[in-house]
Design an enzyme around this catalytic site. Sequence first.
Site, PDB file in Angstrom:
ATOM      1  N   LYS A  96       0.868  -1.184   0.000  1.00  0.00           N
ATOM      2  CA  LYS A  96       0.000   0.000   0.000  1.00  0.00           C
ATOM      3  C   LYS A  96       0.896   1.222   0.000  1.00  0.00           C
ATOM      4  O   LYS A  96       2.035   1.168   0.471  1.00  0.00           O
ATOM      5  CB  LYS A  96      -0.888   0.017   1.246  1.00  0.00           C
ATOM      6  CG  LYS A  96      -2.110   0.881   1.126  1.00  0.00           C
ATOM      7  CD  LYS A  96      -3.265   0.177   0.415  1.00  0.00           C
ATOM      8  CE  LYS A  96      -4.381   1.134   0.092  1.00  0.00           C
ATOM      9  NZ  LYS A  96      -5.559   0.437  -0.455  1.00  0.00           N
TER      10      LYS A  96
ATOM     11  N   ASP B  10      -6.857   4.252  -4.844  1.00  0.00           N
ATOM     12  CA  ASP B  10      -7.570   4.161  -3.560  1.00  0.00           C
ATOM     13  C   ASP B  10      -8.188   5.546  -3.340  1.00  0.00           C
ATOM     14  O   ASP B  10      -8.342   6.300  -4.310  1.00  0.00           O
ATOM     15  CB  ASP B  10      -6.600   3.766  -2.425  1.00  0.00           C
ATOM     16  CG  ASP B  10      -7.318   3.415  -1.115  1.00  0.00           C
ATOM     17  OD1 ASP B  10      -7.917   2.334  -1.036  1.00  0.00           O
ATOM     18  OD2 ASP B  10      -7.290   4.220  -0.161  1.00  0.00           O
TER      19      ASP B  10
END
Length: 450
Positions: free
Chosen positions: A130, A170
């Site tokens: 991430k 995201d």
Amino acid sequence: MANVFDQKLNDFMAKIIAKNPSEMEFHQAVHEVAESLIPFIEEHPKYKDAKILERMAEPERVILFRVPWLDDKGEVQINRGYRIEMNSAIGPYKGGLRFHPTVNLGILKFLAFEQVLKNSLTTLPMGGGKGGSDFDPKGKSDNEVMKFTQSFMSELFRHIGPDTDVPAGDIGVGGREIGFLFGQYKRLRNEFTGVLTGKGREWGGSLIRPEATGYGCTYFAEEMLKTRNDSLKGKVVTVSGSGNVAQYAVEKVTQLGGKVVTLSDSSGFIHDPKGIDADKLAYMMNLKNVKRGRIKEYADKYGCEFYEGKRPWMIKCDVALPCATQNEVNEEDAKTLVANGCFVVSEGANMPSTPGAVEVYLKAKILFGPGKAANAGGVAVSGLEMTQNSMRLSWTREEVDAKLHQIMRDIHETCVKYGKDADGFINYVNGANIGGFVKVAEAMLAQGLV
Ligand code: NDP
């Protein structure tokens, strides 16, 4: 016996907290997983002896970097960039980039940790990662967003690659940002590869990728309902958020015969008791994706109520789909939902329910699909995009949707396999945590101490 496990959990968490101070969201995510896994690991000493869980809670690599850029006024701005390469036991690091002012190391580590188990659940060969930045795209011009993303990629490019680490979008990173990031990567490397997913259809993107998380979350809700011989048809559904995940959750719920009555953004929520039909959804998508406006404008246009600074969980519903951000449903909200008759919660967002809220769902024995299972459709189609890029071909919309649907059914089955209690209740939290863990743990054992 519960006390023995509690003690082990406390000891484990004390070490995590000491080693990662002030990373509250990371502690929360690890705690939830460890609570499910410690009893399982006690029954399987091979995982315990190799300290698999301890190793999984330590990122393989953390990259932190300066992102300088010039705003439209010619003023120098400095943001911080991150990439957490959490675990590559079953494939290249894979996970989104988040651009939001709240981004910090702890939030990205929680997301990367969850991503490892989520990616494993999809059955596709993807490790977990991430990244992102504390850059806030809101209120910035396209030119500023491009300058920032180019500067961000000018450092990130040396750490990623189609066989190493494949980021995606995201919060705050949609089609526009992926385009700028891809353009800069291509320029720096002089190669056209599948280094990012969520790309445009004309340049290597997969059909259904924008839809995948919202559709997948809805498919997961439908699978949970099937276990009670029920379906989404005729159900009243509350959705939070109005971004990528929320938009396509609304679309799929409506197609399956449910009625979505709420949407939100960080300023508040709208309640439209008549339901958000296809025309209203099209208006909202234009408002959010093109005009980049606020959800209140929906209420002004359709003459419904806007609740400033509030979240939609006070509205009576059968099904709730939290699709905005972490910890957006607290214990009180969960009690209100359950008291109002809500019996399905399928998480489109990552960790939107606080531990107190999850306890309420489990105690009430409602159908609760945690994010790492319910929102895995997004990364699953990203995995399919990687496959199509490697094969240099593209599948039709129907083909990708059918594969996504099957993956969501498979994830549901895995949760049932590992999460069914003696009384028949399916604890999807345990199911997702244990189901996701086993494959990664086996790969780590096979690969030795790396
Ligand atoms: P977007 O940026 O497209 O939309 C986010 C939405 O949530 C916006 O409506 C935003 O409102 C709202 N929001 C964000 N932060 C807050 C906050 N602190 N309080 C209230 N509302 C907030 O993001 P996505 O739809 O892509 O992501 C939503 C969630 O889904 C995240 O948790 C993400 O990690 C998760 N997810 C996303 C996937 C994907 O494929 N995109 C895959 C799997 C999970 P505002 O515009 O006012 O900020």
